[in-house]
Design a protein around this motif. Sequence first.
Motif, PDB file in Angstrom:
ATOM      1  N   PRO A  43       0.835  -1.206   0.000  1.00  0.00           N
ATOM      2  CA  PRO A  43       0.000   0.000   0.000  1.00  0.00           C
ATOM      3  C   PRO A  43       0.869   1.255   0.000  1.00  0.00           C
ATOM      4  N   ALA A  44       0.257   2.374  -0.358  1.00  0.00           N
ATOM      5  CA  ALA A  44       1.016   3.620  -0.487  1.00  0.00           C
ATOM      6  C   ALA A  44       1.729   3.994   0.812  1.00  0.00           C
ATOM      7  N   SER A  45       1.050   3.810   1.940  1.00  0.00           N
ATOM      8  CA  SER A  45       1.626   4.245   3.212  1.00  0.00           C
ATOM      9  C   SER A  45       2.929   3.505   3.537  1.00  0.00           C
ATOM     10  N   ALA A  46       3.066   2.302   2.990  1.00  0.00           N
ATOM     11  CA  ALA A  46       4.271   1.516   3.270  1.00  0.00           C
ATOM     12  C   ALA A  46       5.432   1.908   2.368  1.00  0.00           C
ATOM     13  N   LEU A  47       5.157   2.785   1.411  1.00  0.00           N
ATOM     14  CA  LEU A  47       6.179   3.110   0.419  1.00  0.00           C
ATOM     15  C   LEU A  47       6.848   4.459   0.660  1.00  0.00           C
ATOM     16  N   VAL A  48       6.264   5.290   1.548  1.00  0.00           N
ATOM     17  CA  VAL A  48       6.744   6.680   1.665  1.00  0.00           C
ATOM     18  C   VAL A  48       8.219   6.725   2.030  1.00  0.00           C
ATOM     19  N   ASP A  49       8.591   6.053   3.135  1.00  0.00           N
ATOM     20  CA  ASP A  49      10.004   6.119   3.529  1.00  0.00           C
ATOM     21  C   ASP A  49      10.869   5.281   2.593  1.00  0.00           C
ATOM     22  N   LEU A  50      10.289   4.214   2.042  1.00  0.00           N
ATOM     23  CA  LEU A  50      11.066   3.331   1.172  1.00  0.00           C
ATOM     24  C   LEU A  50      11.494   4.036  -0.122  1.00  0.00           C
ATOM     25  N   LEU A  51      10.566   4.759  -0.751  1.00  0.00           N
ATOM     26  CA  LEU A  51      10.830   5.309  -2.087  1.00  0.00           C
ATOM     27  C   LEU A  51      11.272   6.772  -2.083  1.00  0.00           C
ATOM     28  N   SER A  52      11.159   7.449  -0.950  1.00  0.00           N
ATOM     29  CA  SER A  52      11.603   8.852  -0.903  1.00  0.00           C
ATOM     30  C   SER A  52      13.124   8.912  -0.927  1.00  0.00           C
ATOM     31  N   MET A  53      13.657  10.005  -1.478  1.00  0.00           N
ATOM     32  CA  MET A  53      15.112  10.185  -1.592  1.00  0.00           C
ATOM     33  C   MET A  53      15.558  11.385  -0.764  1.00  0.00           C
ATOM     34  N   GLU A  54      16.870  11.477  -0.556  1.00  0.00           N
ATOM     35  CA  GLU A  54      17.430  12.662   0.101  1.00  0.00           C
ATOM     36  C   GLU A  54      18.584  13.178  -0.747  1.00  0.00           C
ATOM     37  N   HIS A  55      18.579  14.473  -0.978  1.00  0.00           N
ATOM     38  CA  HIS A  55      19.655  15.114  -1.732  1.00  0.00           C
ATOM     39  C   HIS A  55      20.218  16.291  -0.932  1.00  0.00           C
ATOM     40  N   ALA A  56      21.472  16.603  -1.178  1.00  0.00           N
ATOM     41  CA  ALA A  56      22.094  17.772  -0.542  1.00  0.00           C
ATOM     42  C   ALA A  56      22.256  18.856  -1.599  1.00  0.00           C
ATOM     43  N   PRO A  57      21.950  20.104  -1.239  1.00  0.00           N
ATOM     44  CA  PRO A  57      22.112  21.195  -2.206  1.00  0.00           C
ATOM     45  C   PRO A  57      23.523  21.222  -2.783  1.00  0.00           C
ATOM     46  N   GLY A  58      23.600  21.414  -4.091  1.00  0.00           N
ATOM     47  CA  GLY A  58      24.897  21.509  -4.740  1.00  0.00           C
ATOM     48  C   GLY A  58      25.532  20.175  -5.076  1.00  0.00           C
ATOM     49  N   GLN A  59      24.867  19.085  -4.750  1.00  0.00           N
ATOM     50  CA  GLN A  59      25.435  17.762  -5.028  1.00  0.00           C
ATOM     51  C   GLN A  59      24.467  16.982  -5.914  1.00  0.00           C
ATOM     52  N   ALA A  60      24.940  16.550  -7.092  1.00  0.00           N
ATOM     53  CA  ALA A  60      24.050  15.844  -8.025  1.00  0.00           C
ATOM     54  C   ALA A  60      23.698  14.446  -7.519  1.00  0.00           C
ATOM     55  N   ALA A  61      24.669  13.751  -6.952  1.00  0.00           N
ATOM     56  CA  ALA A  61      24.409  12.384  -6.487  1.00  0.00           C
ATOM     57  C   ALA A  61      23.495  12.403  -5.269  1.00  0.00           C
ATOM     58  N   PRO A  62      22.585  11.451  -5.169  1.00  0.00           N
ATOM     59  CA  PRO A  62      21.706  11.425  -3.996  1.00  0.00           C
ATOM     60  C   PRO A  62      22.479  11.099  -2.722  1.00  0.00           C
ATOM     61  N   VAL A  63      22.053  11.685  -1.616  1.00  0.00           N
ATOM     62  CA  VAL A  63      22.620  11.327  -0.311  1.00  0.00           C
ATOM     63  C   VAL A  63      22.054   9.979   0.119  1.00  0.00           C
ATOM     64  N   LYS A  64      20.752   9.815  -0.065  1.00  0.00           N
ATOM     65  CA  LYS A  64      20.101   8.544   0.242  1.00  0.00           C
ATOM     66  C   LYS A  64      19.132   8.194  -0.899  1.00  0.00           C
ATOM     67  N   THR A  65      19.146   6.958  -1.312  1.00  0.00           N
ATOM     68  CA  THR A  65      18.188   6.518  -2.328  1.00  0.00           C
ATOM     69  C   THR A  65      16.923   5.960  -1.690  1.00  0.00           C
TER      70      THR A  65
END
Lengths: 336, 178
Positions: A43-65
């Motif tokens: 279900p959607a609620s189980a996917l929020v933390d799983l599929l969300s990403m984290e990026h840092a300003p100025g950095q193209a590569a994701p901090v967390k996938t």
Amino acid sequence: MPDGYLLVPGTGGITLMDSAGNDLGYPGRMELGVRTGGLLAAPASALVDLLSMEHAPGQAAPVKTSLRTGVSIRPGHALQLAYELVPPTFNTFLYDWRADLLWNAALLRDFLEQRRPPGGRWRVAAHSQGALLVVLASKLFPAPDAFARCVAAVALVAAPLAGTVNAARALVVGDLMGPAGEQAFQAIVRTWPAIYQMVPSWNAFLPPGGGVPRSATDPASWAGLPGLSDDFLGRARAAQERLRDPLAYMDGDVGVAIVLARNRPTGANLELDGAGPTGTSHDFVLGDSLVPYDQTLDWLGAAGRPFLKTLTGPVREHAFVFDDPTVMNTVKQVLG
Amino acid sequence: MRALLLAAWLLVAPALALGAHPVEIQEAHVQRLLLVSGVSWDGRWAPDFPTLGLVYQVSVTTTGVRGEAGGGQQIAAPSLFLHASAVGGGNLFADPHAVAFGALGLVSREQWPAVTTAGFVLVGAIPQDRLGPALRLELWDVVGLQAGVLFHAGRPTAFLSLDLLYGLLRDVGLLPAG
């Protein structure tokens, strides 16, 4: 050694896998989970933390996938559903289509250089976001003719070079993977820079009651929507700048075609209301259901027109355009 | 030596100096060849399953290609296709036996919601050498549905078949990702 053939799929055309090797599926399968309340998939609620990403300003590569503790996400395999006519002799460039276009473009440039067929070059068929990556990757080579040392031919198919209203709508209503209005998916999609980087380059937001249309990359246009990232809108402006004059770094003996369909209603704008952009298009133009033809043609300009292959008739919609025999025949002729 | 270098440069320079070049598309018949797996019912409740086969479609006319003002080409996709398929398998549920079906007909590619192809085919089946007409619909280019009536010695039996793009089994996790 002969040339090698390479497919660069589009958004959602590659499955996502977690670090344990579990297949997380693709947008259609995720939507199935949402619509069945988790019966046939998560279900959607189980996917929020799983599929969300984290990026840092100025950095193209994701901090967390993935924001789930101990989990990372990587690309899985290209979907047969979307690429059933692509011959098995094609290699596939697999990438995380949620991440910053410039990061994936750098990975693609490395792939083209480091895995070039010995004594040969690549012949590249690229779809949608994949086509944007090819354009951006070409501009990461040190000189306008350096790309030609790795690539002999390119078919840019259904490339949203000028952006697409569908990306802006996905940010508003979250309908990329789930039903429109699903708040969990709105939260997820707003952490993916690639979606921001494909919003329209033309002024596509219509103020209520008329007035001058507003830019989709202006943070003020998004006021009222929670979770929108000003950093990602800045990345969108940077990507659009690099997508101008898309063939500028394809000097040399590179055979190129830009393949666009003009046969289906395609959103040209989104209406604004007091709370920001809505998911409603006021006007539709001809395109492939995602890429508007005239806006993309304007973006290409006179220099790009000789490369244009305009498809008419019963051609498949954007997401499944590679399943269409006329499209695949065109691609094969371009690649030789 | 200098002359040799000059000659080499003259050979290489034009390629380096030119920008990307557009590729001209020629008119052509276009085709699809798909590996499919499926299930069918031919007059009995017990299905013929599993089946495996090939679907081949080729356009009756060629693509229409013409140049456009300002450069570029317009390519009109053909809609009418000759359809041929051959599928074999077994009925494992009642009186186990081998089955084979073949179909030949005309289908049209459409822009309807969900339905990508529609047309009529003539279906032949063994055992019992049955033959008859069927309607063929394809959904999203990956699911083929055929419904019709097969005749043997003047006696009709209902026929229904479903063929799925084999690769779809990989997408839904039923085959390992290659």
